[in-house]
Write a protein that holds these residues in place. Structure first.
Motif, PDB file in Angstrom:
ATOM      1  N   LYS A  22       0.706  -1.331   0.183  1.00 27.54           N
ATOM      2  CA  LYS A  22       0.126   0.047   0.051  1.00 27.54           C
ATOM      3  C   LYS A  22       0.850   1.826   0.190  1.00 27.54           C
ATOM      4  O   LYS A  22       1.964   1.350   0.381  1.00 27.54           O
ATOM      5  CB  LYS A  22      -1.328   0.263   1.222  1.00 27.54           C
ATOM      6  N   GLY A  23       0.490   2.498  -0.661  1.00 21.25           N
ATOM      7  CA  GLY A  23       1.303   3.506  -1.287  1.00 21.25           C
ATOM      8  C   GLY A  23       2.863   3.595  -1.696  1.00 21.25           C
ATOM      9  O   GLY A  23       3.182   4.708  -2.311  1.00 21.25           O
ATOM     10  N   ASP A  24       2.630   1.842  -2.492  1.00 20.23           N
ATOM     11  CA  ASP A  24       3.746   2.467  -3.165  1.00 20.23           C
ATOM     12  C   ASP A  24       3.300   3.036  -4.894  1.00 20.23           C
ATOM     13  O   ASP A  24       2.467   3.078  -5.575  1.00 20.23           O
ATOM     14  CB  ASP A  24       4.229   0.648  -3.655  1.00 20.23           C
ATOM     15  N   PRO A  25       4.796   3.754  -5.077  1.00 23.16           N
ATOM     16  CA  PRO A  25       4.278   4.308  -6.631  1.00 23.16           C
ATOM     17  C   PRO A  25       4.091   3.368  -8.215  1.00 23.16           C
ATOM     18  O   PRO A  25       4.731   2.268  -7.880  1.00 23.16           O
ATOM     19  CB  PRO A  25       5.356   4.748  -6.962  1.00 23.16           C
ATOM     20  N   ASP A  26       3.574   3.959  -8.943  1.00 25.16           N
ATOM     21  CA  ASP A  26       3.328   3.056 -10.318  1.00 25.16           C
ATOM     22  C   ASP A  26       4.633   3.221 -10.849  1.00 25.16           C
ATOM     23  O   ASP A  26       4.446   1.385 -11.296  1.00 25.16           O
ATOM     24  CB  ASP A  26       2.150   4.235 -10.933  1.00 25.16           C
ATOM     25  N   SER A  27       5.566   3.443 -10.755  1.00 24.37           N
ATOM     26  CA  SER A  27       6.843   3.059 -11.341  1.00 24.37           C
ATOM     27  C   SER A  27       7.714   2.907 -10.641  1.00 24.37           C
ATOM     28  O   SER A  27       7.879   3.174  -9.326  1.00 24.37           O
ATOM     29  CB  SER A  27       7.743   4.123 -12.103  1.00 24.37           C
ATOM     30  N   VAL A  28       8.595   1.737 -10.627  1.00 29.35           N
ATOM     31  CA  VAL A  28       9.948   1.092  -9.867  1.00 29.35           C
ATOM     32  C   VAL A  28      10.424   2.661  -9.881  1.00 29.35           C
ATOM     33  O   VAL A  28      11.639   2.373  -9.092  1.00 29.35           O
ATOM     34  CB  VAL A  28      10.302   0.298 -10.582  1.00 29.35           C
ATOM     35  N   HIS A  29      10.321   3.006 -11.052  1.00 20.56           N
ATOM     36  CA  HIS A  29      12.096   4.196 -10.770  1.00 20.56           C
ATOM     37  C   HIS A  29      11.281   5.172  -9.596  1.00 20.56           C
ATOM     38  O   HIS A  29      12.276   6.791 -10.014  1.00 20.56           O
ATOM     39  CB  HIS A  29      11.960   5.519 -12.512  1.00 20.56           C
ATOM     40  N   LEU A  30      10.713   5.925  -9.178  1.00 15.84           N
ATOM     41  CA  LEU A  30      10.351   6.309  -8.408  1.00 15.84           C
ATOM     42  C   LEU A  30      10.352   6.007  -6.454  1.00 15.84           C
ATOM     43  O   LEU A  30       9.778   5.997  -5.852  1.00 15.84           O
ATOM     44  CB  LEU A  30       8.478   6.802  -8.273  1.00 15.84           C
TER      45      LEU A  30
END
Length: 250
Positions: free
Chosen positions: A132-140
């Motif tokens: 929960k709360g993870d960004p949509d992109s791995v680069h973020l």
């Protein structure tokens, strides 16, 4: 060659994390030695990779990821945990513990590989379960935290993996006779220095060596192999001295 291995290992991890909720299960579930060993190896990789990135030593990160994927996950952990993942009840503690380890490994691979394998890391992140709360992109996303590795379990498994290699070599003539490793009962003739350690992990040795049973004796470090004559489980293909009349409900 390593990239192909990564492309094979990532789907294997992703497939075994189907319907896994990383917010519902924590590393506190991890009790077995091989699970603790993988997390210790992962902690070591994370610490060294973060330091290497700070010093712009990208080749060091590459080598660390190669070793983690090919040696620790593909050649060892994937083999050792298949029975738990495929044969145990879906919500059993042992199976969930293996999923916790696989999730931590996959998340670390995706985030640590992102600066040097941009598109592959993004593909993994796109399909993996996220917190929960993870960004949509791995680069973020942030790198995993650098935690001190469990040196004691790594020392234990340095010895156990050496025994695993001896068992694998001893099984070669047995397998050449068109037997499977799970058809075997092996006996380890251990030195006095190794015997207490093997006794401590005795309950995990059959899975670690991918055989049906492991006996312990004293000797100079040799391994004997014989066919296990007990009935075979049609689910995991291991032999046992006896089987329940009815398999448990899944």
């Amino acid at each position: 060659e390593w990239y192909r291995n990564l492309r094979n290992t990532a789907p294997f991890l992703l497939g075994n994390l189907k319907a896994f909720d990383p917010d519902a299960y924590s590393p506190e579930l991890v009790k077995l030695g091989v699970d603790r060993y993988l997390l210790a190896r992962l902690d070591d990789v994370v610490c060294r990779a973060r330091k290497a990135y700070e010093q712009y030593e990208l080749h060091v990160v590459h080598r660390l990821l190669v070793e983690l994927v090919t040696v620790d996950i593909s050649a060892l952990y994937g083999d050792v945990t298949k029975d738990r993942l495929y044969s145990d009840a879906v919500d059993s503690p042992a199976r969930r513990a293996a999923q916790v380890v696989m999730y931590e490994c996959l998340r670390a691979i995706a985030t640590l590989a992102a600066p040097i394998l941009c598109f592959t890391a993004e593909d993994i992140w796109k399909y993996m379960p996220r917190r929960k709360g993870d960004p949509d992109s791995v680069h973020l996303a942030l790198y995993p935290e650098a935690r001190p590795a469990d040196g004691a379990v790594q020392q234990d498994f340095a010895v156990l993996i050496a025994w695993r290699e001896r068992v694998t070599k001893a099984l070669e003539p047995f397998r050449a006779q068109k037997n499977k490793s799970t058809d075997a009962r092996v006996t380890l003739h251990a030195t006095p220095a190794d015997l207490p350690l093997l006794e401590r992990y005795r309950g995990e040795l059959a899975d670690l060596f991918i055989v049906s049973d492991v006996g312990l004796g004293t000797g100079e470090g040799s391994v004997t192999v014989e066919a296990h004559t007990g009935p075979r489980c049609e689910r995991c293909w291991k032999h046992y001295d006896h089987l329940a009349a009815d398999p448990p409900e899944m």
